[in-house]
Design an enzyme around this catalytic site. Structure first.
Site, PDB file in Angstrom:
ATOM      1  CG  ASP A 257      -1.640  -1.201   1.037  1.00 47.21           C
ATOM      2  OD1 ASP A 257      -2.198  -1.869   0.215  1.00 47.21           O
ATOM      3  OD2 ASP A 257      -2.515  -1.403   2.269  1.00 47.21           O
ATOM      4  CE  LYS A 302      -5.388  -2.859   6.340  1.00 45.85           C
ATOM      5  NZ  LYS A 302      -4.180  -2.506   5.347  1.00 45.85           N
ATOM      6  CE1 TYR A 310      -2.957  -7.107   5.442  1.00 42.95           C
ATOM      7  CE2 TYR A 310      -1.920  -7.278   7.502  1.00 42.95           C
ATOM      8  CZ  TYR A 310      -2.026  -6.834   6.040  1.00 42.95           C
ATOM      9  OH  TYR A 310      -0.794  -6.398   5.101  1.00 42.95           O
TER      10      TYR A 310
END
Length: 556
Positions: A257, A302, A310
């Site tokens: 990310d 998350k 996760y």
């Protein structure tokens, strides 16, 4: 190399806008943000920091196994207008906003309230860290990881700047160590939170850049994060700092990310590899098609679901790698957390610091698709439990219970009755192979005139990825499964979840001349979209082209 380039600092808006893409009216947002900052704080901002969200085209949950991924930055982004705040020495320091390095943070979205906080210099101590608090050497700043608020991501970005530029270890004289300056911030964002388009990473990257800029650190030499030499801050260094920062809100990110948000350019997707070091290379996307992002409207948090989602997957892939290595005769240190990427490398004779070429890696991944079957529990009937209990997992690892806990559980919280070592490893190796196949197809198209056959091949890989995410990695959800099927029914070449999953967005490969009819059909067939028009519809489903990565605009 893209990761070695400096962070772009613009002083001309025309140059900046030309690098952001074409589908959004960027100038209106930037000008409105600067004017609103002036109204709220009585002066114009010194900088605007920008970090885009990203869409991962293929390669889900394999970055923390150190396999390459293929994301692209999107035009939707986080913007933070910022400027230093003068605090006369005569003002009482007991007021938070009068303290050194204090922050007044506001958000254009009305549901987010004004926040004031200040870091406190802290002496090294053996005192135990309390639950929900994060500490940096020399500094204290509360982040409650159990109940995340929007300013937690701002604080996370601040921590990296404090740690690397203002810690007592950065000065030979701790009493003379420089202090950060007071800062005013105004945040706005067009990346939907919890959508799988990486709004959290964009927020952390943008806040990190804002604090660097206001404190004059973008033009200052930074002590390397990996060595003792010094050099100017690069995109790669910002990625590493932002990865560290996001972990402070309780998410063990693999780096995709942040790398996509920082390193991307406006013309291509990125093939980002993490082993043996971070590297990003552009991959041209086929002409005649675009990617359409559609929000399932299931919010994927998350941090809240990390113990069963996760973070659990991170532990399962790491333990699976150790067990697989043992079964294949690959040497692993007792306290080493070997990854699935390192298993295949060592199996093929890859030396330390070396890197298999793409062809060798692809052949190795094809082999691992078969080798991974040694992780499948024996004598389990079809539909039976393929996971193992905690006790069984520890036994398979070959470690003593206390050593296992130290290596795999001391740094993260997980919760499960059965651990799916086989399913996770099978997904990771197959997904890593799909990334290389997707990349090669794009390169082949760029070298030729392209064809619908190539687009169909890309779509097939995306569909296979979705099936694997749903069945093996179990990070999809009913709404994502429905939305991807509706997308295929509406004419998409392929459709899959993007981001961590458990909600958030899908990404679909759609012929450029069919985008509007595609969006209309999804609106009419996906129940949560029915009745949406205009801006409300464009907030939940939109086409995107690759955007440039993070940058800073400096006002005169």
């Amino acid at each position: 190399m893209a990761a070695q380039r400096p962070i772009p600092v613009y002083t001309n808006l025309t140059d900046l806008y030309n690098n952001l893409g074409t589908s959004l009216n960027h100038s209106v947002r930037w000008n409105d943000l600067a004017e609103e900052f002036r109204k709220r704080f009585g002066r114009k901002p010194a900088y605007i920091a920008r970090a885009p969200g990203r869409v991962n085209l293929i390669g889900e949950h394999i970055d923390y196994a150190l396999f390459g991924v293929l994301p692209a930055a999107i035009e939707r982004d986080i913007l933070i207008a910022c400027g230093p705040r003068s605090v006369p020495a005569s003002l009482p320091t007991q007021e938070t906003h009068h303290s050194p390095g204090s922050v007044i943070a506001e958000n254009l979205h009305t549901k987010y309230t004004r926040q004031e906080f200040a870091p406190a210099r802290k002496q090294s101590s053996s005192k135990e860290v309390g639950e929900g608090e994060i500490h940096v050497e020399g500094w204290h700043l509360d982040i409650n990881t159990q109940e995340l608020r929007w300013e937690s991501y701002v604080k996370a970005g601040y921590y990296g700047v404090l740690n690397h530029y203002f810690s007592s270890s950065a000065s030979s004289n701790a009493d003379a160590a420089e202090s950060p300056i007071p800062v005013d911030l105004l945040v706005t964002g067009s990346v939907p939170a919890g959508s799988g388009l990486s709004s959290s990473a964009a927020m952390v990257v943008a806040s990190t850049l804002a604090f660097l800029a206001v404190n004059g650190k973008l033009d200052e030499k930074l002590k390397s994060l990996t060595a003792d030499d010094v050099h100017h801050l690069t995109k790669g260094e910002l990625v590493k700092m932002s990865m560290e920062n996001e972990k402070r809100v309780g998410v063990n990110s693999g780096g995709m990310d942040q790398a996509a948000s920082v390193i991307s350019d406006a013309s291509s997707a990125l093939y980002i590899s993490f082993f043996p070091a971070l590297k990003a290379t552009p991959v041209p996307l086929p002409a005649g098609s675009v990617f359409v992002c559609a929000n399932s409207l299931v919010v994927a948090d998350k941090a809240v679901g990390a113990k069963r989602g996760y973070n659990l997957r991170v532990v399962e892939t790491l333990v699976g790698a150790r067990v697989l290595a043992g079964a294949l005769g690959v040497t692993v240190g007792e306290r080493e957390r070997i990854t699935l990427r390192e298993v295949v490398g060592r199996l093929l004779g890859e030396g330390k610091g070396e890197e298999l070429d793409v062809g060798e890696l692809q052949r190795g991944l094809e082999r691992m698709g078969k080798e991974v079957e040694v992780l499948r529990p024996k004598d389990v009937p079809d539909g039976g439990e393929l996971g193992v209990t905690m006790r069984e997992m520890i036994e398979l690892s070959g470690l003593e219970k206390d050593v296992f806990g130290e290596v795999y559980l001391s740094w993260v919280e997980v919760e499960a009755t059965h651990f799916q070592l086989y399913k996770r490893a099978k997904h990771v190796y197959a997904e890593a192979l799909r990334v290389l196949q997707f990349r090669q197809t794009c390169l082949d198209v760029a070298a030729s005139s392209g064809s619908s056959t190539a687009l169909e091949s890309l779509g097939r890989l995306m569909n296979e990825s979705q099936t694997s995410c749903a069945e093996l990695f179990q990070c999809s959800c009913p709404e994502l499964n429905e939305l991807t099927q509706l997308a295929r029914n509406a004419g998409a070449y392929g459709s899959r979840l993007t981001g961590a999953g458990w909600g958030g967005c899908t990404v679909s490969l759609v012929a450029e001349d069919k985008v509007q009819s595609f969006i209309d059909q999804i609106r009419d067939t996906y129940a949560p979209y029915k009745g949406l028009e205009g801006e409300a519809l464009s907030e939940v489903i939109f086409a995107t082209r690759p955007s440039s990565g993070a940058c800073v605009y400096k006002f005169d």
